[in-house]
Scaffold this active site. Structure first.
Site, PDB file in Angstrom:
ATOM      1  N   GLY A 183       0.798  -1.230   0.000  1.00  5.70           N
ATOM      2  CA  GLY A 183       0.000   0.000   0.000  1.00  5.70           C
ATOM      3  C   GLY A 183       0.821   1.265   0.000  1.00  5.70           C
TER       4      GLY A 183
ATOM      5  CG  HIS B 201      -7.899  -9.230   2.882  1.00  7.20           C
ATOM      6  ND1 HIS B 201      -8.568  -9.738   1.792  1.00  7.20           N
ATOM      7  CD2 HIS B 201      -7.670  -7.933   2.608  1.00  7.20           C
ATOM      8  CE1 HIS B 201      -8.715  -8.771   0.896  1.00  7.20           C
ATOM      9  NE2 HIS B 201      -8.174  -7.674   1.372  1.00  7.20           N
TER      10      HIS B 201
ATOM     11  CD  GLU C   5     -11.729  -4.718   1.689  1.00 11.55           C
ATOM     12  OE1 GLU C   5     -11.278  -5.490   2.531  1.00 11.55           O
ATOM     13  OE2 GLU C   5     -11.837  -3.499   1.872  1.00 11.55           O
TER      14      GLU C   5
ATOM     15  NE  ARG D 293     -14.652  -8.921  -1.376  1.00 10.85           N
ATOM     16  CZ  ARG D 293     -14.398  -8.544  -0.122  1.00 10.85           C
ATOM     17  NH1 ARG D 293     -15.364  -8.479   0.757  1.00 10.85           N
ATOM     18  NH2 ARG D 293     -13.172  -8.233   0.246  1.00 10.85           N
TER      19      ARG D 293
ATOM     20  NE  ARG E 174     -10.437  -5.743   5.119  1.00 13.67           N
ATOM     21  CZ  ARG E 174      -9.191  -5.308   5.066  1.00 13.67           C
ATOM     22  NH1 ARG E 174      -8.394  -5.456   6.107  1.00 13.67           N
ATOM     23  NH2 ARG E 174      -8.712  -4.738   3.981  1.00 13.67           N
TER      24      ARG E 174
ATOM     25  CG  HIS F  27      -3.851  -8.523   6.098  1.00 19.16           C
ATOM     26  ND1 HIS F  27      -2.951  -8.981   5.156  1.00 19.16           N
ATOM     27  CD2 HIS F  27      -4.002  -7.208   5.868  1.00 19.16           C
ATOM     28  CE1 HIS F  27      -2.579  -7.955   4.395  1.00 19.16           C
ATOM     29  NE2 HIS F  27      -3.189  -6.871   4.814  1.00 19.16           N
ATOM     30  CG  HIS F  28      -1.494  -5.936  11.095  1.00 16.48           C
ATOM     31  ND1 HIS F  28      -0.288  -5.492  10.596  1.00 16.48           N
ATOM     32  CD2 HIS F  28      -1.614  -5.368  12.319  1.00 16.48           C
ATOM     33  CE1 HIS F  28       0.282  -4.678  11.465  1.00 16.48           C
ATOM     34  NE2 HIS F  28      -0.497  -4.589  12.528  1.00 16.48           N
TER      35      HIS F  28
ATOM     36  CD  GLU G 275       2.226  -7.713  12.077  1.00 12.44           C
ATOM     37  OE1 GLU G 275       2.999  -7.660  11.096  1.00 12.44           O
ATOM     38  OE2 GLU G 275       1.211  -8.438  12.098  1.00 12.44           O
TER      39      GLU G 275
ATOM     40  NE  ARG H  60      -2.164  -3.148   9.617  1.00 17.97           N
ATOM     41  CZ  ARG H  60      -2.109  -3.036   8.305  1.00 17.97           C
ATOM     42  NH1 ARG H  60      -1.727  -1.901   7.745  1.00 17.97           N
ATOM     43  NH2 ARG H  60      -2.440  -4.039   7.514  1.00 17.97           N
TER      44      ARG H  60
HETATM   45  P1  ADP Z   1       8.027  -5.536  11.364  1.00 13.45           P
HETATM   46  O1  ADP Z   1       7.068  -5.077  10.329  1.00 13.45           O
HETATM   47  O2  ADP Z   1       7.560  -5.295  12.737  1.00 13.45           O
HETATM   48  O3  ADP Z   1       9.423  -5.072  11.091  1.00 13.45           O
HETATM   49  P2  ADP Z   1       8.537  -8.006   9.972  1.00 13.45           P
HETATM   50  O4  ADP Z   1       7.641  -9.180   9.874  1.00 13.45           O
HETATM   51  O5  ADP Z   1       8.742  -7.187   8.771  1.00 13.45           O
HETATM   52  O6  ADP Z   1       8.031  -7.122  11.218  1.00 13.45           O
HETATM   53  O7  ADP Z   1       9.991  -8.471  10.452  1.00 13.45           O
HETATM   54  C1  ADP Z   1      10.223  -9.279  11.578  1.00 13.45           C
HETATM   55  C2  ADP Z   1      11.421 -10.157  11.309  1.00 13.45           C
HETATM   56  O8  ADP Z   1      11.821 -10.818  12.525  1.00 13.45           O
HETATM   57  C3  ADP Z   1      11.161 -11.264  10.293  1.00 13.45           C
HETATM   58  O9  ADP Z   1      12.109 -11.192   9.261  1.00 13.45           O
HETATM   59  C4  ADP Z   1      11.279 -12.551  11.103  1.00 13.45           C
HETATM   60  O10 ADP Z   1      11.771 -13.636  10.374  1.00 13.45           O
HETATM   61  C5  ADP Z   1      12.251 -12.133  12.203  1.00 13.45           C
HETATM   62  N1  ADP Z   1      12.182 -12.982  13.407  1.00 13.45           N
HETATM   63  C6  ADP Z   1      11.060 -13.441  14.025  1.00 13.45           C
HETATM   64  N2  ADP Z   1      11.382 -14.179  15.109  1.00 13.45           N
HETATM   65  C7  ADP Z   1      12.738 -14.187  15.197  1.00 13.45           C
HETATM   66  C8  ADP Z   1      13.680 -14.797  16.104  1.00 13.45           C
HETATM   67  N3  ADP Z   1      13.280 -15.551  17.137  1.00 13.45           N
HETATM   68  N4  ADP Z   1      15.003 -14.590  15.880  1.00 13.45           N
HETATM   69  C9  ADP Z   1      15.424 -13.819  14.830  1.00 13.45           C
HETATM   70  N5  ADP Z   1      14.588 -13.250  13.945  1.00 13.45           N
HETATM   71  C10 ADP Z   1      13.258 -13.423  14.122  1.00 13.45           C
END
Ligand code: ADP
Length: 447
Positions: A48, A242, A255, A258, A279, A381-382, A410, A420
């Protein structure tokens, strides 16, 4: 093995990369660990944009925005269950953060708008390119340039603590060996738990059996890593789904399909819900159908109304038939029932009244061949809930900060409340990633 550094960051998505860069730019040593073989996490999937008020780009385009309206929009989107202090901080920092990202190579020159925003403030790359990969590329190049010690295929398994003060983490190396990294500050940036179905269902039983749009690493490690520490978790049951995701590959169908006239048909060849209901309602209805999914069905006129559909077509997502009957045969649905449903729906459109499900927006009849269908089911989704933090990005336990422990992205909760808005995830993760990185660096230099 036993190592020592100043700041450790767990997770190399958008939040972790930002935190690592911010800390390293303050001149401290940083180790950034990532459990997957590649970096980027869910941030890689963001398409987005990134919302901000009063960025230089927005100002240069003459867009009249205000921090207060951004706050108001965000609180309204979250049904006023958001942490207002954190939302205010996010909005206040948002414009400067866009400038910070652009200075570090991100392309955010195009400004548009996503649902729930009263002003054009969704920043994204030019030429319709996806924002997530662009951001990850820019941040990863900057981290590289700064010589951040990035270790992929390395998993954090424990956060270490002594007398209530954080002392570092234990990780598993790519060859499965455990080792310890000592540091005065640890930043948790492990992302959400959308890909952990049992955990999702444990917080919200309505989501049992749902697939997900998330990457596999969104397994909620931040929750398990902090369990022993007894940190505060908030709004854990607030999980966004979603309703139109392809179950075989977890690709999301926007979306707008639809919105522009597509209907949902089950394996008995019948409609079963007002396709434009919220949703959660549409998701639940799909799951009650045979096979726990449905077909999103439309015709050439809907396709022509929306550019995104060409993309789905080119990727081979759509089943195509020259008549409703031919399409039904390909879907293994009774021809007769399928055709009757389409005819019935078209008559509702003609009379502008949906006598079956009271859908209030009936944009067009489905009568221009070819006809298309794609199997869809709801997917997680989130995850809006997570670890509670304060305005310094410090992790809270009984509402008081734990010394040396920070979280961003997140994995944290409270910023989005119960819903969100699109474009608010990326600004959240970079604003709080930067705050956590700055403060962790400062703490690590304290005598
Ligand atoms: P945000 O949007 O909050 O940055 P993301 O999903 O983009 O979250 O990134 C979180 C990252 O943390 C992912 O790449 C995921 O693989 C990594 N991760 C999750 N758990 C662990 C862990 N136990 N050790 C190392 N990396 C991790």
């Amino acid at each position: 093995k036993n190592e020592t550094t100043d700041v450790v960051v767990i997770g190399a998505g958008g939040a972790g990369l930002t935190a690592a860069i911010a800390a390293k730019e303050k001149g401290v040593n940083v180790i950034l660990i990532e459990k997957m073989p590649m970096i980027g996490g869910n941030t890689n999937y963001a398409t987005g944009g990134i919302n901000a008020a009063n960025s230089s780009i927005q100002l240069s385009k003459g867009i009249n925005d205000s921090i207060d309206i951004f706050i108001e929009d965000t609180l309204k989107g979250g049904k006023n269950t958001n942490n207002k202090d954190l939302v205010t901080l996010m909005a206040n920092s948002s414009g400067k953060m866009i400038d910070w990202l652009v200075e570090r190579g991100a392309d955010l020159q195009d400004v548009g708008r996503m649902g729930g925003q009263s002003v054009n403030r969704t920043h994204r790359p030019q030429g319709g390119k996806a924002v997530g990969p662009n951001l990850v590329d820019a941040l990863s190049a900057r981290a590289n340039e700064l010589k951040v010690d990035l270790r992929v295929s390395t998993t954090a398994t424990k956060i270490n603590e002594k007398d209530g003060v954080i002392t570092g983490i234990t990780v598993t190396s790519p060859d499965g060996q455990p080792y310890t990294i000592n540091s005065k500050a640890v930043i948790i940036a492990t992302g959400g738990f959308g890909a952990n179905e049992p955990l999702v269902a444990s917080y919200n039983e309505n989501l049992k059996g749902f697939g997900t749009t998330n990457h596999k690493g969104a397994s909620g490690d931040g929750i398990s890593l902090t369990k022993e520490l007894g940190v505060d978790l908030i709004q854990m049951k607030e999980i966004q789904t979603h309703p139109t995701v392809i179950p075989t590959n977890n690709k999301m169908i926007t979306e707008a399909v639809r919105g522009n006239g597509a209907i949902l048909i089950n394996r008995d060849g019948k409609r079963f819900v007002n396709e434009l209901d919220t949703r959660d309602v549409v998701s639940k209805a799909e799951l009650s159908q045979k096979g726990n999914s449905a077909y999103l069905v439309f015709d050439q006129s809907v396709r022509e109304s929306l550019k995104a559909i060409d993309g789905y077509y080119n990727k081979g997502f759509l089943t195509e038939g020259n008549s409703p009957e031919e399409l039904a045969t390909k879907l293994n649905i009774s021809n007769k029932k399928f055709k009757t449903t389409i005819d019935q729906y078209n008559s509702f459109v003609k009379n502008n009244k949906d006598l079956d499900f009271n859908r209030n927006d009936l944009p067009r009849q489905l009568n221009k061949p070819p006809y298309y269908a794609v199997e869809v089911a709801p997917a997680v989704h989130h995850t809006m809930g997570g670890i509670a933090i304060n305005k310094n990005g410090e992790v809270l336990k009984n509402q008081k900060p734990i010394k040396g422990l920070y979280a961003a992205g997140e994995v944290t909760g409270g910023i989005h409340g119960s819903n969100r808005l699109g474009g608010n995830a990326l600004i959240d993760i970079v604003v709080f990633g930067k705050i956590a990185g700055d403060n962790a660096a400062n703490l690590s230099q304290e005598k």
